[in-house]
Scaffold this active site. Sequence first.
Site: not given
Ligand SMILES: Cc1cc2nc3c(=O)[nH]c(=O)nc-3n(C[C@H](O)[C@H](O)[C@H](O)COP(=O)(O)OP(=O)(O)OC[C@H]3O[C@@H](n4cnc5c(N)ncnc54)[C@H](O)[C@@H]3O)c2cc1C
Length: 317
Positions: A182, A240, A311
């Site tokens: 992660r 998670c 996480e």
């Molecule tokens: C219902 C649910 C189920 C989920 N299931 C999973 C799963 O099965 N597996 C899993 O791994 N995760 C899961 N997640 C967590 C999440 O969806 C992932 O980690 C996802 O990849 C985060 O993407 P985001 O665009 O929302 O990032 P954000 O939450 O907006 O940001 C997360 C981090 O990434 C950084 N970031 C975002 N975009 C960029 C960019 N372009 N450049 C540099 N840094 C950046 C942000 O600064 C922050 O530190 C789940 C979440 C939910 C709500």
Amino acid sequence: MSLGADDRKWLADLTSGRVRYEEPMSRHTSFRVGGPAEAFVAPETSDELSALVTGLAGRGIPYQVVGGGTNLIVTDAGISGVVISLGPGMSKILIENISASRFMATVMAGTSLRLFCSHVIRNGLKGMNFALGIPGTVGGAIRMNAGTALGWISDVLESITVLYPSGLQETIGRNALSFSYRKLLLPRLTCGEALCHQTIIVSGSFSLAGASSTDLKQEAREILKNRKCRQPVALPSAGCIFKNPPSGKSAGELIDLCGLKGLKIGGAQVSEKHANFIVNTGSAAAADILSLMDRVRQTVFKRFDVNLEPEVIVIGN
Ligand SMILES: Cc1cc2nc3c(=O)[nH]c(=O)nc-3n(C[C@H](O)[C@H](O)[C@H](O)COP(=O)(O)OP(=O)(O)OC[C@H]3O[C@@H](n4cnc5c(N)ncnc54)[C@H](O)[C@@H]3O)c2cc1C
């Protein structure tokens, strides 16, 4: 507060007035919590993003990039400086055929991961089914090395293009990238400033194989059905909440064995369906979620001598 009147004018000019002040981050996180961002900008082009980042770095204004906000807890006090949101304005998918059966998909960071997964399935390209059901953007997924028991982003990622605070863009191949559970460790170029500016992922390229679209669709249906059964998808969460320990029982199993399912602080609750999910039952503040996380960590540590590592990413003042 870090923005002066001159900074505000510059931001308004640069974004043609699209900058929003005191924007509640609860509107931009899947947990539906979080105080205001001092300023909130969603760039619509790479050029606008580049001008924004170099201008902010030059002015010494802190910034924070977010994607879909699906792995974030923003504190109730909110965020000083500028939140840069990469979403639909920075979304594009380009597929190239690189050999008889191999394809390269180059995807802009603001593209929804769900949209990318369904696009490649429709086009008969195999490699992304492991990510089905993970919300958020491609940029966030790369940064988090998002994944499931079926695979991680690092399995299919060939390269990323990043933007440094200096405005320099660099494409970095997979061999030069450092991935762990992660997490992708993003390179930083020293810009000689005291402020910690973040490197931004602008796009990623993924190596995919040709396959039958019908078979991929069938597999996708099963994966999504399975996820829906196991996860509390009806209530706001950030997925998670803790990483699984490197060995032994999963975080969810440890929390469950401590009898913590259903435990509530304010509007935050350990999910009855999946012990490693904390859900917002409607009125949670970020402080409720953080207190509940602390309580869960302490209880698991006392009983199993295991220190659960979050996480989710916590940002804000
Ligand atoms: C219902 C649910 C189920 C989920 N299931 C999973 C799963 O099965 N597996 C899993 O791994 N995760 C899961 N997640 C967590 C999440 O969806 C992932 O980690 C996802 O990849 C985060 O993407 P985001 O665009 O929302 O990032 P954000 O939450 O907006 O940001 C997360 C981090 O990434 C950084 N970031 C975002 N975009 C960029 C960019 N372009 N450049 C540099 N840094 C950046 C942000 O600064 C922050 O530190 C789940 C979440 C939910 C709500």
